[in-house]
Design an enzyme around this catalytic site. Structure first.
Site, PDB file in Angstrom:
ATOM      1  N   GLY A 100       0.821  -1.207   0.000  1.00 11.96           N
ATOM      2  CA  GLY A 100       0.000   0.000   0.000  1.00 11.96           C
ATOM      3  C   GLY A 100       0.850   1.249   0.000  1.00 11.96           C
ATOM      4  O   GLY A 100       2.052   1.199   0.288  1.00 11.96           O
ATOM      5  N   PRO A 101       0.231   2.395  -0.311  1.00 15.01           N
ATOM      6  CA  PRO A 101       0.964   3.656  -0.366  1.00 15.01           C
ATOM      7  C   PRO A 101       1.510   4.062   1.004  1.00 15.01           C
ATOM      8  O   PRO A 101       1.048   3.561   2.027  1.00 15.01           O
ATOM      9  CB  PRO A 101      -0.066   4.661  -0.866  1.00 15.01           C
ATOM     10  CG  PRO A 101      -1.390   4.012  -0.779  1.00 15.01           C
ATOM     11  CD  PRO A 101      -1.181   2.542  -0.675  1.00 15.01           C
ATOM     12  N   PRO A 102       2.482   4.957   1.017  1.00 12.24           N
ATOM     13  CA  PRO A 102       3.090   5.386   2.270  1.00 12.24           C
ATOM     14  C   PRO A 102       2.078   6.032   3.209  1.00 12.24           C
ATOM     15  O   PRO A 102       1.135   6.670   2.750  1.00 12.24           O
ATOM     16  CB  PRO A 102       4.141   6.421   1.849  1.00 12.24           C
ATOM     17  CG  PRO A 102       4.176   6.441   0.382  1.00 12.24           C
ATOM     18  CD  PRO A 102       3.056   5.618  -0.159  1.00 12.24           C
ATOM     19  N   GLY A 103       2.287   5.832   4.478  1.00 10.33           N
ATOM     20  CA  GLY A 103       1.464   6.532   5.465  1.00 10.33           C
ATOM     21  C   GLY A 103       0.103   5.927   5.705  1.00 10.33           C
ATOM     22  O   GLY A 103      -0.719   6.499   6.407  1.00 10.33           O
TER      23      GLY A 103
ATOM     24  N   GLY B 118      -0.488   3.134   7.256  1.00 15.22           N
ATOM     25  CA  GLY B 118      -0.582   2.374   8.500  1.00 15.22           C
ATOM     26  C   GLY B 118       0.010   0.976   8.435  1.00 15.22           C
ATOM     27  O   GLY B 118      -0.320   0.135   9.268  1.00 15.22           O
ATOM     28  N   LYS B 119       0.886   0.727   7.481  1.00 17.64           N
ATOM     29  CA  LYS B 119       1.480  -0.610   7.376  1.00 17.64           C
ATOM     30  C   LYS B 119       2.363  -0.911   8.589  1.00 17.64           C
ATOM     31  O   LYS B 119       2.255  -1.966   9.216  1.00 17.64           O
ATOM     32  CB  LYS B 119       2.281  -0.744   6.061  1.00 17.64           C
ATOM     33  CG  LYS B 119       1.410  -0.566   4.833  1.00 17.64           C
ATOM     34  CD  LYS B 119       2.171  -0.766   3.544  1.00 17.64           C
ATOM     35  CE  LYS B 119       3.221   0.309   3.273  1.00 17.64           C
ATOM     36  NZ  LYS B 119       2.642   1.664   3.110  1.00 17.64           N
ATOM     37  N   THR B 120       3.229   0.041   8.920  1.00 23.41           N
ATOM     38  CA  THR B 120       4.091  -0.140  10.087  1.00 23.41           C
ATOM     39  C   THR B 120       3.261  -0.267  11.352  1.00 23.41           C
ATOM     40  O   THR B 120       3.487  -1.132  12.201  1.00 23.41           O
ATOM     41  CB  THR B 120       5.039   1.071  10.233  1.00 23.41           C
ATOM     42  OG1 THR B 120       5.624   1.342   8.963  1.00 23.41           O
ATOM     43  CG2 THR B 120       6.115   0.805  11.254  1.00 23.41           C
TER      44      THR B 120
ATOM     45  N   GLU C  47     -16.166   6.311 -13.178  1.00 25.96           N
ATOM     46  CA  GLU C  47     -16.502   5.091 -12.438  1.00 25.96           C
ATOM     47  C   GLU C  47     -18.002   4.826 -12.482  1.00 25.96           C
ATOM     48  O   GLU C  47     -18.436   3.679 -12.580  1.00 25.96           O
ATOM     49  CB  GLU C  47     -16.028   5.179 -10.982  1.00 25.96           C
ATOM     50  CG  GLU C  47     -14.516   5.343 -10.803  1.00 25.96           C
ATOM     51  CD  GLU C  47     -13.689   4.294 -11.532  1.00 25.96           C
ATOM     52  OE1 GLU C  47     -14.192   3.183 -11.763  1.00 25.96           O
ATOM     53  OE2 GLU C  47     -12.542   4.598 -11.899  1.00 25.96           O
TER      54      GLU C  47
ATOM     55  N   ASP D 253      -8.184   0.568 -19.003  1.00 26.42           N
ATOM     56  CA  ASP D 253      -9.391  -0.048 -19.553  1.00 26.42           C
ATOM     57  C   ASP D 253      -9.147  -0.439 -21.001  1.00 26.42           C
ATOM     58  O   ASP D 253      -9.521  -1.525 -21.440  1.00 26.42           O
ATOM     59  CB  ASP D 253     -10.567   0.950 -19.512  1.00 26.42           C
ATOM     60  CG  ASP D 253     -10.926   1.367 -18.093  1.00 26.42           C
ATOM     61  OD1 ASP D 253     -10.576   0.622 -17.172  1.00 26.42           O
ATOM     62  OD2 ASP D 253     -11.552   2.419 -17.940  1.00 26.42           O
TER      63      ASP D 253
HETATM   64  P1  ADP Z   1       3.274   3.210   6.512  1.00 30.47           P
HETATM   65  O1  ADP Z   1       4.077   2.191   7.254  1.00 30.47           O
HETATM   66  O2  ADP Z   1       2.145   2.599   5.742  1.00 30.47           O
HETATM   67  O3  ADP Z   1       4.064   4.168   5.704  1.00 30.47           O
HETATM   68  P2  ADP Z   1       2.759   4.169   9.158  1.00 30.47           P
HETATM   69  O4  ADP Z   1       2.219   2.941   9.785  1.00 30.47           O
HETATM   70  O5  ADP Z   1       4.179   4.493   9.416  1.00 30.47           O
HETATM   71  O6  ADP Z   1       2.515   4.107   7.580  1.00 30.47           O
HETATM   72  O7  ADP Z   1       1.825   5.382   9.539  1.00 30.47           O
HETATM   73  C1  ADP Z   1       2.342   6.576  10.038  1.00 30.47           C
HETATM   74  C2  ADP Z   1       1.429   7.145  11.095  1.00 30.47           C
HETATM   75  O8  ADP Z   1       0.184   7.513  10.523  1.00 30.47           O
HETATM   76  C3  ADP Z   1       1.086   6.154  12.163  1.00 30.47           C
HETATM   77  O9  ADP Z   1       2.056   6.133  13.152  1.00 30.47           O
HETATM   78  C4  ADP Z   1      -0.231   6.697  12.665  1.00 30.47           C
HETATM   79  O10 ADP Z   1      -0.017   7.764  13.546  1.00 30.47           O
HETATM   80  C5  ADP Z   1      -0.866   7.251  11.429  1.00 30.47           C
HETATM   81  N1  ADP Z   1      -1.774   6.279  10.818  1.00 30.47           N
HETATM   82  C6  ADP Z   1      -1.661   5.712   9.600  1.00 30.47           C
HETATM   83  N2  ADP Z   1      -2.666   4.866   9.358  1.00 30.47           N
HETATM   84  C7  ADP Z   1      -3.452   4.887  10.461  1.00 30.47           C
HETATM   85  C8  ADP Z   1      -4.660   4.209  10.821  1.00 30.47           C
HETATM   86  N3  ADP Z   1      -5.268   3.356  10.007  1.00 30.47           N
HETATM   87  N4  ADP Z   1      -5.168   4.456  12.050  1.00 30.47           N
HETATM   88  C9  ADP Z   1      -4.584   5.315  12.883  1.00 30.47           C
HETATM   89  N5  ADP Z   1      -3.452   5.975  12.608  1.00 30.47           N
HETATM   90  C10 ADP Z   1      -2.883   5.786  11.400  1.00 30.47           C
HETATM   91 ZN    ZN Z   2     -12.021   2.822 -15.992  1.00 30.65          ZN
END
Ligand code: ADP
Ligand code: ZN
Length: 523
Positions: A80-83, A85-87, A303, A378
């Site tokens: 998934g894209p950065p930020g 919540g993967k970490t 869409e 498409d």
């Molecule tokens: P990624 O690893 O996908 O780049 P992170 O897990 O590092 O993203 O997310 C960075 C911060 O953004 C997290 O520490 C949290 O504060 C916030 N965040 C991201 N996704 C969520 C979520 N689903 N729920 C709550 N906080 C989130």
């Molecule tokens: Zn389309």
């Protein structure tokens, strides 16, 4: 947006300096500490949570699985894209299972000195083995796991030896050791296939940017520690932040608190949040990450065009959901269908599928009198299907029941037909697509009101499920039908190899009107 560094911070040059460079130090990863993050800290991501729940269970009760002879998975890949919540999710898995969490970023492995990466991998796994059961989290795994020969940034030797060491380590421990490696990437397409083999990262879990409901939930999580004014409208904040990842929302909440503090306020109010949103949008706009309102409108009608076509074409797959939430790095929106498990397709089904896929572009043309690059994916799909219909399945009257497909023949340069036939094939394919486009436009013109209703609802709500669409434009006017065996057109094996057939639900993109190939983002 990676590594929430548990206070360890700092670069690789710390205590041991250059002489110690091969050892992975505390400065490099959160050193197997217990985490106190749980699923409650992760808002939304319900599907992903269900998938990782199993990992938690593996870690807690390994015996339950191994007693029955089952093998516990060793790795899961979060895509998934950065930020998004993967970490955070990986940490929550460790927190829920009450096991230590080791984390390292792919780019940390990769240093200028040859051999360092491999030695760091070895060291990391050594430490993890001592603390097992545990989670090892590798962010940006594409930095080391890129398919060989695809990256000029790093010397190939170094990356390869790092990657090889990772594979050796993952193969080296039994599934009963209790180490689960969770890796994250935004580019699963560039990963070396060796990483995706069974016994390695054989599970992929997709994490999308949050939709409206998800954003509201994330706001709620991050508002908890903040003193907010009673008049704060959280729903409205979620509405004003389309395209924001969880990290951006966390950022907004923090900014708002700082802005309010600067103004010596008692509580953070709506105005502070709005200012914070503007500020964060400013930053994102610079990085070209925000979809403008005009673009959003085009995507919604695109869409909606897919959705309405699918709704009123008898042989199209039933719609599962349609959304304008961007997905991955390439898709700006998508309509998702539930493909039936089937091996044989008749001409009506393929034609309707083509029409449905053209529905996006047709809708753009009808409503904006202009077409965009958004339909690129498409078009790729329908071109492939149309060629297969003409040259493989003998569905063109002009060419007749001839299949030019030879599974043994990999080299497409030596075509088994004359130039004249080649021209005929092109003409037939073009005609097929042209006819389908005309049919699609007629349908959408007739159903203009329905398209408008769905597009408007999409702009408001971003995601519509089948039941929402039903509420807006009424039931789909067809009964579910089983394919008639009489209508069959192709051998099972061929059907699998050629046409862009549906795959299992969890298969990445083939079951949708999108994919990740291509230059410009598709819708
Ligand atoms: P990624 O690893 O996908 O780049 P992170 O897990 O590092 O993203 O997310 C960075 C911060 O953004 C997290 O520490 C949290 O504060 C916030 N965040 C991201 N996704 C969520 C979520 N689903 N729920 C709550 N906080 C989130
Ligand atoms: Zn389309």
């Amino acid at each position: 947006m990676r590594k929430m560094g548990g206070g360890a911070g700092g670069g690789a040059g710390g205590a041991g300096g250059i002489f110690n460079i091969g050892k992975s130090k505390a400065t490099l990863f959160d050193k197997g500490t217990k985490v106190n993050i749980t699923f409650a800290d992760v808002a939304g991501l319900d599907e992903a949570k269900v998938e990782v729940m199993e990992i938690v269970d593996f870690l807690k009760n390994p015996k339950k699985y191994t007693n029955l002879g089952g093998k516990i998975p060793k790795g899961a890949l979060l895509v998934g894209p950065p930020g998004t919540g993967k970490t955070l999710l990986a940490k929550a898995v460790a927190g829920e299972a009450q096991v230590p969490f080791f984390s390292l970023s792919g780019s940390d492995f990769v240093e200028m000195f040859v051999g360092v990466g491999a030695s760091r991998v070895r060291d990391l796994f050594k430490q993890a083995r001592e603390k097992a059961p545990c989670i090892i989290f590798i962010d940006e795994i594409d930095a080391i796991g890129r398919a060989r020969g695809k990256n000029a940034m790093m010397s190939n030797d170094e990356r390869e030896s790092t990657l090889n060491q990772l594979l050796v380590e993952m193969d080296g421990f039994g599934t009963d050791v209790g180490i689960i490696v969770v890796a994250a990437t935004n580019r699963p397409d560039v990963l070396d296939t060796a990483l995706l083999r069974p016994g390695r990262f054989d599970r992929q879990i997709t994490i999308d940017k949050p939709d409206l409901v998800g954003r509201e939930a994330i706001f709620k999580v991050h508002l908890k520690p903040i003193k907010i004014s009673k008049t704060l409208d959280i729903h409205k904040l979620a509405e004003q932040t389309p395209g924001f990842a969880g990290a951006d929302i966390a950022n907004v909440c923090n900014e708002a608190a700082l802005i309010a503090a600067r103004k010596n306020k008692e509580a953070v109010d709506m105005q502070d949040f709005q200012d914070a949103v503007d500020r964060v949008i400013g930053g994102l706009e610079k990085k070209n990450k925000i979809i403008s309102p005009e673009e959003k409108k085009i995507i919604a009608f695109h869409e909606a065009g897919h959705a309405v076509c699918g709704w009123y074409l008898e042989h199209a797959y039933p719609l599962l959901k349609v959304t304008i939430v961007p997905r991955g790095s390439a898709a700006l929106g998508y309509a998702q269908y539930t493909p039936k498990e089937q091996y044989l397709y008749n001409i009506d089904q393929l034609t309707d599928q083509i029409c449905m896929t053209l529905g996006g572009r047709a809708s753009e043309e009808i409503f904006f009198n202009k077409i965009s690059t958004g339909a690129q994916n498409d078009l790729q799909q329908i071109t492939r299907t149309a060629y297969a219909m003409v040259t493989v399945y003998g569905m063109s009257d002009k060419l007749g029941n001839i299949s030019y497909y030879d599974p043994q023949q990999e080299n497409s340069f030596s075509k088994p037909y004359s130039d004249e036939t080649a021209r005929m094939i092109d003409d037939e394919v073009r005609k097929l697509i042209e006819d389908a486009y005309i049919k699609t436009k007629e349908l959408l013109k007739e159903k203009k009101e329905e398209v408008e209703k769905i597009a408007t609802a999409l702009l408001e709500r971003e995601v519509l499920f089948q039941s929402d669409v039903e509420a807006l434009i009424g039931k789909r006017p067809f009964e579910e039908k089983k394919p008639l065996v009489d209508d069959v057109v192709a051998e099972v094996s061929d059907a699998e190899t050629i046409v862009t057939e549906p795959k299992k639900e969890d298969d990445k993109s083939t079951d949708e009107q999108t994919g990740n190939i291509g230059l410009a983002p598709s819708v």
